[in-house]
Design a protein around this motif. Structure first.
Motif, short mmCIF file in Angstrom:
data_model
loop_
_atom_site.label_atom_id
_atom_site.label_comp_id
_atom_site.label_asym_id
_atom_site.label_seq_id
_atom_site.Cartn_x
_atom_site.Cartn_y
_atom_site.Cartn_z
N SER A 139 9.48 8.10 7.13
CA SER A 139 8.66 8.82 6.15
C SER A 139 7.72 7.82 5.48
CB SER A 139 9.55 9.50 5.12
OG SER A 139 8.78 10.13 4.13
N MET A 140 6.54 8.27 5.11
CA MET A 140 5.59 7.37 4.46
C MET A 140 4.70 8.14 3.49
SD MET A 140 2.70 6.68 7.41
CE MET A 140 3.76 6.81 8.84
N ILE A 141 4.26 7.42 2.48
CA ILE A 141 3.23 7.93 1.58
C ILE A 141 2.36 6.72 1.22
CG2 ILE A 141 4.75 7.72 -0.42
CD1 ILE A 141 3.17 10.08 -1.64
N ILE A 142 1.07 6.83 1.47
CA ILE A 142 0.14 5.72 1.29
C ILE A 142 -0.53 5.83 -0.07
CG2 ILE A 142 -1.81 4.48 2.31
CD1 ILE A 142 -1.12 5.91 4.96
N ASN A 143 -0.64 4.71 -0.78
CA ASN A 143 -1.16 4.73 -2.15
C ASN A 143 -2.68 4.73 -2.24
OD1 ASN A 143 1.31 4.78 -3.37
ND2 ASN A 143 1.46 2.57 -3.61
N LYS A 144 -3.35 4.18 -1.22
CA LYS A 144 -4.78 3.95 -1.36
C LYS A 144 -5.47 4.07 -0.01
CE LYS A 144 -3.85 -1.02 -1.05
NZ LYS A 144 -3.94 -2.32 -1.75
N GLY A 181 -1.04 -3.28 12.23
CA GLY A 181 0.31 -3.64 12.64
C GLY A 181 0.32 -3.97 14.12
N GLN A 182 1.47 -4.35 14.62
CA GLN A 182 1.64 -4.69 16.03
C GLN A 182 3.04 -4.31 16.48
OE1 GLN A 182 0.46 -8.90 15.61
NE2 GLN A 182 -1.10 -8.54 17.15
N CYS A 183 3.21 -4.22 17.78
CA CYS A 183 4.55 -4.00 18.33
C CYS A 183 5.43 -5.20 17.97
CB CYS A 183 4.47 -3.82 19.84
SG CYS A 183 6.09 -3.61 20.62
N SER A 184 6.61 -4.94 17.42
CA SER A 184 7.48 -6.01 16.96
C SER A 184 8.74 -6.15 17.80
CB SER A 184 7.87 -5.76 15.49
OG SER A 184 6.74 -5.74 14.67
N GLU A 185 8.71 -5.62 19.00
CA GLU A 185 9.83 -5.76 19.94
C GLU A 185 9.26 -6.25 21.27
OE1 GLU A 185 13.72 -5.82 21.02
OE2 GLU A 185 13.08 -4.96 19.12
N THR A 190 5.24 -0.95 13.82
CA THR A 190 5.35 -1.72 12.58
C THR A 190 4.00 -1.84 11.89
OG1 THR A 190 7.09 -3.04 13.61
CG2 THR A 190 6.13 -3.90 11.58
N ILE A 191 3.98 -1.55 10.57
CA ILE A 191 2.83 -1.85 9.72
C ILE A 191 3.38 -2.54 8.47
CG2 ILE A 191 0.91 -0.94 8.36
CD1 ILE A 191 0.59 1.28 10.30
N PRO A 192 3.25 -3.86 8.35
CA PRO A 192 3.88 -4.60 7.24
C PRO A 192 3.42 -4.17 5.85
CG PRO A 192 3.21 -6.10 9.01
CD PRO A 192 2.64 -4.77 9.34
N SER A 193 2.12 -3.91 5.66
CA SER A 193 1.62 -3.58 4.33
C SER A 193 2.14 -2.24 3.81
CB SER A 193 0.09 -3.58 4.31
OG SER A 193 -0.41 -2.66 5.26
N LEU A 194 2.65 -1.40 4.70
CA LEU A 194 3.25 -0.12 4.31
C LEU A 194 4.77 -0.19 4.28
CD1 LEU A 194 1.03 2.41 6.32
CD2 LEU A 194 0.77 1.67 3.94
N GLY A 195 5.34 -1.33 4.67
CA GLY A 195 6.79 -1.47 4.70
C GLY A 195 7.44 -0.63 5.78
N LEU A 196 6.73 -0.43 6.91
CA LEU A 196 7.22 0.44 7.98
C LEU A 196 7.59 -0.38 9.20
CD1 LEU A 196 4.59 3.32 7.77
CD2 LEU A 196 6.86 3.27 6.75
N LYS A 197 8.76 -0.11 9.75
CA LYS A 197 9.17 -0.72 11.02
C LYS A 197 10.25 0.18 11.62
CE LYS A 197 10.82 -4.95 13.22
NZ LYS A 197 11.90 -4.31 14.03
N MET A 198 9.97 0.71 12.80
CA MET A 198 10.93 1.59 13.46
C MET A 198 10.90 1.35 14.96
SD MET A 198 13.32 3.77 13.29
CE MET A 198 13.26 4.27 11.57
N ALA A 255 0.83 -1.21 0.00
CA ALA A 255 0.00 0.00 0.00
C ALA A 255 0.86 1.25 0.00
CB ALA A 255 -0.92 0.00 1.22
N SER A 256 2.15 1.09 -0.33
CA SER A 256 3.07 2.24 -0.37
C SER A 256 4.19 1.93 -1.36
CB SER A 256 3.66 2.51 1.01
OG SER A 256 4.56 1.49 1.37
N PRO A 257 4.83 2.96 -1.91
CA PRO A 257 5.94 2.72 -2.84
C PRO A 257 7.09 1.94 -2.21
CG PRO A 257 5.20 5.00 -2.97
CD PRO A 257 4.49 4.39 -1.80
N ILE A 258 7.35 2.18 -0.93
CA ILE A 258 8.44 1.47 -0.25
C ILE A 258 8.16 -0.03 -0.20
CG2 ILE A 258 9.60 1.14 1.98
CD1 ILE A 258 10.57 3.57 0.51
#
Length: 223
Positions: free
Chosen positions: A181-186, A192-196, A162-170, A13-16
């Motif tokens: 940084s993020m930009i959502i396509n749709k 997502g869930q806490c990944s630590e 973390t949100i996997p469908s956006l390719g985000l994890k920090m 759902a994102s370019p990344i």
């Protein structure tokens, strides 16, 4: 959204995330080619009952199996570095959200617009209808096709937003402010869930981001 029957990566759902999926397929293809080549050579060696005395200390073979892995690593490293630079780049964000991890919930602050603060807890079981262990009582909202930035930290222990469908994890680290940084396509809901591993209720601090049109976002933030 991923389910237990799904074997592939979540829909991007994102370019990344699109680039991450392309890189995954690219690397997987190379790995399968290496695996098939090595398996073929092993099978041929098992079938060959002859011994080649010139095979020992063959300079051409030594040179080949040194150069070939180096070239393969270069073909993997170049797109990998490209994606890493893309993920770190911040291009004039329109919206900034400050995210804080707590034991065990997330809090969000829209500080560059109206001062809006949200505490996001996992939805109670009595109110759940569909998204078990994934839905929250207060979802964050962002407009799609808009450059956004998220500042992430923690008040107690290590967390990971973390949100996997956006390719985000920090990682959310106490005393340190990270940014993504993020930009959502749709439009849609992205989970997502806490990944630590952060304590007893680590599994019960989900993340839900709702992507909407800009006019609906402005209407929501001006309430």
């Amino acid at each position: 959204m991923s389910t237990w029957m799904k074997m592939s990566l979540p829909d991007s759902a994102s370019p990344i995330m699109e680039q991450l999926i392309f890189f995954h397929d690219h690397t997987l293809f190379i790995s399968l080619m290496i695996l098939s080549t090595v398996m073929y050579m092993m099978m041929m060696m098992f079938k060959n009952k002859l011994i080649n005395r010139n095979l020992n200390e063959n300079q051409m073979i030594e040179t080949t199996w040194t150069i070939m892995p180096a070239l393969i690593l270069v073909t993997i490293a170049i797109p990998s570095l490209k994606i890493l630079y893309m993920m770190e780049e911040i291009i004039n964000p329109v919206i900034t959200i400050k995210t804080m991890g707590h034991q065990w919930f997330w809090s969000y602050e829209y500080s560059d617009k109206n001062q809006i603060e949200i505490e996001s807890y996992m939805e109670k079981k009595k109110k759940l209808k569909k998204f078990r262990l994934l839905d929250v009582d207060n979802r964050i909202s962002l407009p799609y096709l808009t450059q956004s930035r998220m500042l992430i930290s923690s008040t107690d222990v290590l967390h990971s937003w973390t949100i996997p469908s956006l390719g985000l994890k920090m990682d959310a680290i106490p005393g340190r402010l990270n940014q993504i940084s993020m930009i959502i396509n749709k439009p849609g809901l992205f989970f997502g869930q806490c990944s630590e591993i952060c304590g007893t209720n680590h599994s019960f601090m989900p993340i839900v981001l709702e992507s909407v049109k800009m006019k609906y976002f402005i209407k929501w933030i001006n309430k």
